[in-house]
Design a protein around this motif. Sequence first.
Motif, PDB file in Angstrom:
ATOM      1  N   SER A 244       0.682  -1.273  -0.091  1.00 43.60           N
ATOM      2  CA  SER A 244       0.015  -0.104   0.120  1.00 43.60           C
ATOM      3  C   SER A 244       0.876   1.407   0.006  1.00 43.60           C
ATOM      4  O   SER A 244       0.662   2.157  -0.724  1.00 43.60           O
ATOM      5  N   LEU A 245       2.140   1.130   0.781  1.00 41.74           N
ATOM      6  CA  LEU A 245       2.884   2.394   0.587  1.00 41.74           C
ATOM      7  C   LEU A 245       3.490   2.486  -0.819  1.00 41.74           C
ATOM      8  O   LEU A 245       3.422   3.867  -0.942  1.00 41.74           O
ATOM      9  N   GLY A 247       1.855   1.655  -3.235  1.00 39.11           N
ATOM     10  CA  GLY A 247       0.728   2.083  -4.192  1.00 39.11           C
ATOM     11  C   GLY A 247       0.525   3.862  -4.001  1.00 39.11           C
ATOM     12  O   GLY A 247       0.232   4.546  -4.918  1.00 39.11           O
ATOM     13  N   PHE A 248       0.516   4.119  -2.528  1.00 42.22           N
ATOM     14  CA  PHE A 248       0.234   5.586  -2.497  1.00 42.22           C
ATOM     15  C   PHE A 248       1.421   6.458  -3.351  1.00 42.22           C
ATOM     16  O   PHE A 248       1.190   7.356  -3.921  1.00 42.22           O
ATOM     17  N   MET A 249       2.735   6.012  -3.075  1.00 43.64           N
ATOM     18  CA  MET A 249       3.738   6.685  -3.827  1.00 43.64           C
ATOM     19  C   MET A 249       3.548   6.907  -5.253  1.00 43.64           C
ATOM     20  O   MET A 249       3.721   7.729  -5.851  1.00 43.64           O
ATOM     21  N   ALA A 251       0.800   6.686  -6.831  1.00 38.02           N
ATOM     22  CA  ALA A 251      -0.587   7.519  -7.216  1.00 38.02           C
ATOM     23  C   ALA A 251       0.161   9.221  -7.026  1.00 38.02           C
ATOM     24  O   ALA A 251      -0.273   9.732  -7.786  1.00 38.02           O
ATOM     25  N   LEU A 252       0.849   9.459  -6.202  1.00 36.88           N
ATOM     26  CA  LEU A 252       1.507  10.708  -6.111  1.00 36.88           C
ATOM     27  C   LEU A 252       2.304  10.867  -7.518  1.00 36.88           C
ATOM     28  O   LEU A 252       2.011  12.077  -8.061  1.00 36.88           O
TER      29      LEU A 252
END
Length: 332
Positions: A244-245, A247-249, A251-252
């Motif tokens: 998930s980490l 994934g967030f990165m 997304a940014l």
Amino acid sequence: MEMKPRPDLSIVIPLYNEEAVLPALVERLRSFMDRLSPLDAEIILADDHSSDRSPELLKNICRSDARFRYARLAKNSGSHVAILAGLAQARGECAVFLAADLQDPPELILQMLDLWRSGHHVVWAVREERAGISKADLFLANTFYRVLNLLGEVNLPPRGSDFALLDRKVVDALLKSAGSHPSVGGEIARLGFSSAQITYTKEKRAAGGSKWTLKKKLTAFADAFVSFSYAPLRAMSYLGMLFSLLGFMYALVVAVLRLMTRTPVQGWSSLIVVVLVLGGVQMMMLGVLGEYLWRTLEAARQRPIYFLEDTSEVDTAAADKQPRELGRRFGT
Ligand code: UDP
Ligand code: MG
């Protein structure tokens, strides 16, 4: 030969299709027992549902020599279960289990008995690393063992110990606590009790071939791993967090690219890679969960882990002592 109600020593031997090795085994055991006197020993031949001529031969041995006793499992269940079945029949002040193929020299029991008498409740006979093994293999095996020991909730049994002597107290404790997929060495290590080790060199198999197929070995390994470590479950959580980490990165990155360069991010390849990788990881995690869940189910069912099909004598008291007796379900 008249026997005391409790012999000094019980020797439990799991056997599966060992007709080739039986004559040598029996001769070796007989001469060992002669050396043992004045201590007396009984030998429990735990037949893991052999399909060769072993049962017939074994029963003949028991008929001609009262020190030998026979118990046959209702199906082939692997040597760990066979050892437990044999231990449940054992009446000795202490008990030893060892393989039928004479790779573990019975004479070593004399030294093990000395350690037992000096107060150790468990005496491990640990085989020395084989001379032929390469440095790399040895390193891998050692690292693997250390990692397991570090991750596991309990201490593992010493490396290469499928030969051990147990005090009566330990035998009783083991029979009470072995689960539905027992890994004998691990269960013993889990119990505690003061223990000692001696090392020996494993000999060549006296006759016949190994009875452990790769499939059986893999199953035994999975059983040992799942019953001594919750690390895979923990690893799943960490892996989930990591993904998930990431994934967030990502997304940014996508958002910034979209704002800065007006060209939309190219899609198909990256998308399919993400879908496949995530799908695979999820499946793997489900598999791991399933391994634990399946064992939980088996444990919850509380079925006896084996049934005896034949014994050289009727010993109802011993039959009652097997782990997970049905009676427990009714609170008796
Ligand atoms: N054994 C058993 N049930 C099985 C496989 C093996 O009781 O399904 C017994 C076998 O007869 C022997 C011991 O377990 O007494 C160790 O097996 P083996 O010597 O074939 O294993 P290895 O020495 O190759 O690890
Ligand atoms: Mg062997």
